[in-house]
Design a protein around this motif. Sequence first.
Motif, PDB file in Angstrom:
ATOM      1  N   GLY A  72      -8.413   1.136 -21.629  1.00  0.00           N
ATOM      2  CA  GLY A  72      -8.373   2.529 -21.219  1.00  0.00           C
ATOM      3  C   GLY A  72      -7.752   3.473 -22.228  1.00  0.00           C
ATOM      4  N   VAL A  73      -7.408   2.990 -23.429  1.00  0.00           N
ATOM      5  CA  VAL A  73      -6.841   3.854 -24.464  1.00  0.00           C
ATOM      6  C   VAL A  73      -7.944   4.780 -24.980  1.00  0.00           C
ATOM      7  N   PRO A  74      -7.699   6.094 -25.100  1.00  0.00           N
ATOM      8  CA  PRO A  74      -8.720   7.009 -25.625  1.00  0.00           C
ATOM      9  C   PRO A  74      -9.194   6.569 -27.001  1.00  0.00           C
ATOM     10  N   PRO A  75     -10.482   6.723 -27.308  1.00  0.00           N
ATOM     11  CA  PRO A  75     -11.032   6.212 -28.564  1.00  0.00           C
ATOM     12  C   PRO A  75     -10.295   6.675 -29.817  1.00  0.00           C
ATOM     13  N   ALA A  76      -9.968   7.965 -29.903  1.00  0.00           N
ATOM     14  CA  ALA A  76      -9.292   8.462 -31.108  1.00  0.00           C
ATOM     15  C   ALA A  76      -7.933   7.792 -31.294  1.00  0.00           C
ATOM     16  N   GLU A  77      -7.201   7.667 -30.193  1.00  0.00           N
ATOM     17  CA  GLU A  77      -5.890   7.018 -30.265  1.00  0.00           C
ATOM     18  C   GLU A  77      -6.042   5.528 -30.579  1.00  0.00           C
ATOM     19  N   ALA A  78      -7.032   4.896 -29.961  1.00  0.00           N
ATOM     20  CA  ALA A  78      -7.271   3.477 -30.214  1.00  0.00           C
ATOM     21  C   ALA A  78      -7.648   3.246 -31.669  1.00  0.00           C
ATOM     22  N   ALA A 117     -21.299  -4.652 -18.854  1.00  0.00           N
ATOM     23  CA  ALA A 117     -20.447  -3.981 -17.864  1.00  0.00           C
ATOM     24  C   ALA A 117     -19.538  -2.954 -18.525  1.00  0.00           C
ATOM     25  N   ARG A 118     -18.944  -3.324 -19.647  1.00  0.00           N
ATOM     26  CA  ARG A 118     -18.056  -2.384 -20.336  1.00  0.00           C
ATOM     27  C   ARG A 118     -18.826  -1.174 -20.845  1.00  0.00           C
ATOM     28  N   ALA A 119     -20.027  -1.409 -21.368  1.00  0.00           N
ATOM     29  CA  ALA A 119     -20.847  -0.282 -21.836  1.00  0.00           C
ATOM     30  C   ALA A 119     -21.196   0.642 -20.678  1.00  0.00           C
ATOM     31  N   ALA A 120     -21.514   0.064 -19.506  1.00  0.00           N
ATOM     32  CA  ALA A 120     -21.844   0.879 -18.336  1.00  0.00           C
ATOM     33  C   ALA A 120     -20.625   1.678 -17.877  1.00  0.00           C
ATOM     34  N   LEU A 121     -19.459   1.053 -17.871  1.00  0.00           N
ATOM     35  CA  LEU A 121     -18.237   1.754 -17.463  1.00  0.00           C
ATOM     36  C   LEU A 121     -17.902   2.894 -18.425  1.00  0.00           C
ATOM     37  N   ARG A 122     -18.255   2.722 -19.705  1.00  0.00           N
ATOM     38  CA  ARG A 122     -18.044   3.791 -20.686  1.00  0.00           C
ATOM     39  C   ARG A 122     -19.137   4.847 -20.596  1.00  0.00           C
ATOM     40  N   MET A 123     -20.149   4.587 -19.766  1.00  0.00           N
ATOM     41  CA  MET A 123     -21.328   5.449 -19.667  1.00  0.00           C
ATOM     42  C   MET A 123     -22.033   5.557 -21.018  1.00  0.00           C
ATOM     43  N   ASP A 124     -22.066   4.444 -21.751  1.00  0.00           N
ATOM     44  CA  ASP A 124     -22.734   4.366 -23.048  1.00  0.00           C
ATOM     45  C   ASP A 124     -24.163   3.875 -22.822  1.00  0.00           C
ATOM     46  N   SER A 130     -28.229 -10.099 -13.224  1.00  0.00           N
ATOM     47  CA  SER A 130     -27.825 -10.146 -11.820  1.00  0.00           C
ATOM     48  C   SER A 130     -26.305 -10.267 -11.652  1.00  0.00           C
ATOM     49  N   PRO A 131     -25.626 -11.168 -12.395  1.00  0.00           N
ATOM     50  CA  PRO A 131     -24.160 -11.226 -12.268  1.00  0.00           C
ATOM     51  C   PRO A 131     -23.479  -9.917 -12.645  1.00  0.00           C
ATOM     52  N   THR A 132     -24.028  -9.205 -13.637  1.00  0.00           N
ATOM     53  CA  THR A 132     -23.434  -7.929 -14.031  1.00  0.00           C
ATOM     54  C   THR A 132     -23.619  -6.886 -12.935  1.00  0.00           C
ATOM     55  N   TYR A 183     -17.392   4.308  -8.615  1.00  0.00           N
ATOM     56  CA  TYR A 183     -18.272   3.909  -9.715  1.00  0.00           C
ATOM     57  C   TYR A 183     -19.755   4.006  -9.351  1.00  0.00           C
ATOM     58  N   VAL A 184     -20.094   4.910  -8.464  1.00  0.00           N
ATOM     59  CA  VAL A 184     -21.502   5.068  -8.064  1.00  0.00           C
ATOM     60  C   VAL A 184     -22.367   5.393  -9.274  1.00  0.00           C
ATOM     61  N   GLU A 185     -21.887   6.309 -10.116  1.00  0.00           N
ATOM     62  CA  GLU A 185     -22.678   6.718 -11.279  1.00  0.00           C
ATOM     63  C   GLU A 185     -22.876   5.560 -12.255  1.00  0.00           C
ATOM     64  N   VAL A 186     -21.904   4.671 -12.336  1.00  0.00           N
ATOM     65  CA  VAL A 186     -22.016   3.508 -13.232  1.00  0.00           C
ATOM     66  C   VAL A 186     -23.114   2.574 -12.735  1.00  0.00           C
ATOM     67  N   GLU A 187     -23.127   2.311 -11.432  1.00  0.00           N
ATOM     68  CA  GLU A 187     -24.158   1.432 -10.867  1.00  0.00           C
ATOM     69  C   GLU A 187     -25.546   2.040 -11.034  1.00  0.00           C
ATOM     70  N   HIS A 188     -25.654   3.352 -10.841  1.00  0.00           N
ATOM     71  CA  HIS A 188     -26.955   4.003 -11.003  1.00  0.00           C
ATOM     72  C   HIS A 188     -27.429   3.931 -12.451  1.00  0.00           C
ATOM     73  N   LEU A 189     -26.520   4.171 -13.387  1.00  0.00           N
ATOM     74  CA  LEU A 189     -26.886   4.083 -14.801  1.00  0.00           C
ATOM     75  C   LEU A 189     -27.360   2.680 -15.153  1.00  0.00           C
ATOM     76  N   LEU A 190     -26.594   1.675 -14.726  1.00  0.00           N
ATOM     77  CA  LEU A 190     -26.944   0.288 -15.033  1.00  0.00           C
ATOM     78  C   LEU A 190     -28.278  -0.094 -14.402  1.00  0.00           C
ATOM     79  N   SER A 191     -28.460   0.247 -13.131  1.00  0.00           N
ATOM     80  CA  SER A 191     -29.703  -0.111 -12.433  1.00  0.00           C
ATOM     81  C   SER A 191     -30.918   0.525 -13.099  1.00  0.00           C
ATOM     82  N   TRP A 192     -30.775   1.774 -13.510  1.00  0.00           N
ATOM     83  CA  TRP A 192     -31.909   2.457 -14.135  1.00  0.00           C
ATOM     84  C   TRP A 192     -32.310   1.763 -15.433  1.00  0.00           C
TER      85      TRP A 192
END
Length: 337
Positions: A69-75, A132-139, A165-167, A182-191
């Motif tokens: 969860g560290v912001p990208p610039a700081e990370a 899963a991580r990419a979906a959570l980042r909305m990437d 399926s496991p993801t 995380y509704v938007e994450v599931e929708h992004l992944l499903s699409w």
Amino acid sequence: MDAHEDGCIGAGVTTGVLARKLGISPTTLRSWDRRYGLGPAARIEGHHRRWSTEDVAMVQEMCHLTAQGVPPAEAARAAKDWAAEVHTAVEAPSAAVPHPLAAVAEPSSDSSPTPLDTPSAPDWRRRCKGIARAALRMDADAVHEQITAAIESYGVLTAWEEVISPTLLSIGRKWESSDDKYVEVEHLLSWHVSVALRHAYARTVATNRPAEIRPILLACLPNEQHTLPLEALTAVLVERGRRVLMLGGSVPVESIEATVRRVAPAAVVLWSQSRSTADLPLCRHLAAIRWGINGARTRSHVLLCGPGWGRRSDAELLRPQSLSDTVHVLELFPSSL
């Protein structure tokens, strides 16, 4: 053999290989390089960029920090500082060079490492986490690239059962336990799963058109909108040369019956995700429809698929438990007219 002749360990690894091993997209790596300077320390004009062991360690630290969860610039700043400390330590005569991702090195001509696309539980888990991580980042780019890579590496059947399926289940559980956070994450992944499955179907049909044989009819029952499992089954069946009619989600009863009578399918696969959409009387009715000349009348095999059916069964109906089970059952049925 020196490092230059080996061309792998000493020269580093390519962006594509590193991205696959870290579970992120090459686009993300290039973006981190452009925005935060997290790129290869050495660049060779006219050649693909190569990431050294120290470069890999820096990017791995970046992935570790952003996953927490560290912001990208700081990370990025922390990862570069960490890499500088490692480099200073390596300069000491007694220091050992760290190999945080030794397995990333591309194969040399005199070795036979396990291919990237060899199915294995650790690799499946890594791909699940990466998607899963990419979906959570909305990437979206990373989600698409990694789903497509899994399908190309393993084929649709294995990619669905071991990665996709496991993801989807993991993201679904995260959504259910977080008050719809995380509704938007599931929708992004499903699409993106749907896009990749349909692309796999279209690519197969374009190069290997199924024969004109009795089709397999796939449909979601009325009020059932979960189509992804049937989209996966569609892609798998066409890979095996079967002709498929996919009607999609929430198909009216009348339309399913009319299609059965019109095309005389070898089998009918009906999906129900929840008990409220599981209609056994309809399935028995479809299984009873017969056609053909007198003395040689036949009917379609009806398969009940999905968790909505629970443990219910019927002597006239088949109840496979997974995608691979369904494919196996369907391959037993003759498809000739």
